[in-house]
Design an enzyme around this catalytic site. Sequence first.
Site, PDB file in Angstrom:
ATOM      1  N   HIS A 122       0.874  -1.174   0.000  1.00 17.04           N
ATOM      2  CA  HIS A 122       0.000   0.000   0.000  1.00 17.04           C
ATOM      3  C   HIS A 122       0.917   1.231   0.000  1.00 17.04           C
ATOM      4  CE1 HIS A 122      -2.849   2.899   1.794  1.00 17.04           C
ATOM      5  NE2 HIS A 122      -3.819   2.052   1.538  1.00 17.04           N
ATOM      6  N   ASP A 199       3.207  -4.571   8.021  1.00 19.26           N
ATOM      7  CA  ASP A 199       1.965  -3.820   7.887  1.00 19.26           C
ATOM      8  C   ASP A 199       0.828  -4.823   8.114  1.00 19.26           C
ATOM      9  OD1 ASP A 199      -0.387  -2.692   7.007  1.00 19.26           O
ATOM     10  OD2 ASP A 199       0.440  -1.892   5.142  1.00 19.26           O
ATOM     11  N   LYS A 225     -10.396  -1.152  10.943  1.00 16.15           N
ATOM     12  CA  LYS A 225     -10.514  -2.327  10.079  1.00 16.15           C
ATOM     13  C   LYS A 225     -10.834  -3.578  10.894  1.00 16.15           C
ATOM     14  CE  LYS A 225      -7.215  -0.773   6.526  1.00 16.15           C
ATOM     15  NZ  LYS A 225      -8.018  -0.116   5.505  1.00 16.15           N
ATOM     16  N   CYS A 363      -4.771   2.785  -3.680  1.00 15.94           N
ATOM     17  CA  CYS A 363      -3.541   3.200  -2.994  1.00 15.94           C
ATOM     18  C   CYS A 363      -2.408   2.218  -3.253  1.00 15.94           C
ATOM     19  CB  CYS A 363      -3.752   3.353  -1.492  1.00 15.94           C
ATOM     20  SG  CYS A 363      -5.001   4.548  -1.058  1.00 15.94           S
TER      21      CYS A 363
END
Lengths: 405, 138
Positions: A122, A199, A225, A363
């Site tokens: 990302h 990540d 999330k 993204c």
Amino acid sequence: MQDVLNIRNYFPGLSQKVHGKPLVYFDNAATTHRLQSVIDAYSDLIISSNGNVHRSPHYLGQMATKSFENTRDKVQEFIHAKHRHEIIFTRGTTEAINLVAFSYGETFINEGDEIIVSEMEHHSNIVPWQMMCERKGAILKVIPFDDEGNLLLDEYDSLLTERTKLVAVTAISNVLGTINPIEKIIEKAHRKGAHVLIDGAQAIVHKKINIQEINCDFFAFSAHKMYGPTGVGVLYGKEDLLEQMQPYQGGGEMISEVTFKETTYGNLPTKFEAGTPDFTSVASFSKAIDFINSIDLSACISHENKLLRYAEEKLKNIEGIMFYGTSANKASLLSFTIEGMHPFDTATLIDKLGFAIRTGRMCADPIMDHYGVQSMMRISFAPYNTFEEIDQFYVALLRIREMFS
Amino acid sequence: MKIQEIQEEIVEEFAAFDDWMDKYAYLIELGGDLEPMPESFQKDENIIKGCQSRVWLHAEYNDGLMKYYAFSDAVIVKGIVALLLRVFSEQPPKDILEAKTDFISEIGLDEHLSPTRSNGLAAMVKQIKIYALAYSKA
């Protein structure tokens, strides 16, 4: 999973109508829906604990500090971190990565040092490193992936050198869904003496995370999330590294003593938490962790996987459809294009029918460039999604397709 | 026809649709009918990039009037582009600068011109005005 209908009741946002149609929410990789318990906790705490965290000496301040620090304990337990002060609250995954890129960079990176990211990151896990490399004269290297969406680990081996300081890789790709072999990636990096940032934005609800087993040096994720509030993220960092790293931002609560001659910094974790954090949201986040702890995560993941396979089977009947990310080891999201249906056009019309999907470049420009496409559509599932919703989505896609022919 | 008259005409056309599907079917039709830009204008410096779609815009100035050429890779965007060209192309720069774009919200398409929509349309309207500004002193 027999509890799907039951689980939907915990999420008030799912039962609303959009454009007069019942909402079908397939954009969970962007943000999940929020739990009623999180919303209730927030509206309660914003009244009952409205004192400034760590600062206000009065009752309301004490309550704020208590609920804030309780959440830190819960996060520590949730990801099995060794120490509670290894948990730093941020605004989100992006800020957590920027924090490391700055503070680790200022402390450990010299000219000519190397950072490795992957081609499927990302932008949040690319741009902070580019900025750091520019600042420090370091070099950014990229692990490529094959057309199925698997990282090329042989290439990774050859990228790792004595100059490699840090490897920053996603646990699960937000576009391809690939579940990367992070344990292997970490082990290889450590053998070369490099540190690793994972990540975890996508992985945090699709995988059980045990930080000490994974043995990464940094791990970043976002509360929104995982059914929690917006504006809250977590950076996990190993104690000895965080101790050595320079602060990211200066301000209140991150200091020990301030004079105009010299300022000394506070201890972990507040050293990295300058300024008043969104303490109400952080405190309400604990309800999301309670919820995930209370459900059968394996059953949820297995339900999501069934949804994914069902969606693949269904959608592959559409003429001109192309899937991106077909790794054998993938999480429950599906990115695709359909010949003759521009993603933006499709999203515009399907929105009118009540379906929330993601379109665009997501993204992740390098992934778009890898496949030579301008944009994609993506549907991403949560345990509250159903097979019927996928049936409805399929019918809606066909209906829209007719409008373009 | 003056800009405002054209806008009123468009609002009237759209008033006939009582269903979003008809409205979008019409936009798709307009988009499909939009003449492709001359290839020489479809170059990188004319691209207005958005995350969701791309728009190309080229402007010329002749005999006191602006002439715009535009195109998009998404057909609904192309339909709106066609409407914007109908309103703004072949008009004097001064009128373009003074024109409002209220008609877009009157026909219920303002969501597409929101600067956050990232489809290139908001930037296109801005660019149309910037070109008009550049030639308004000519």
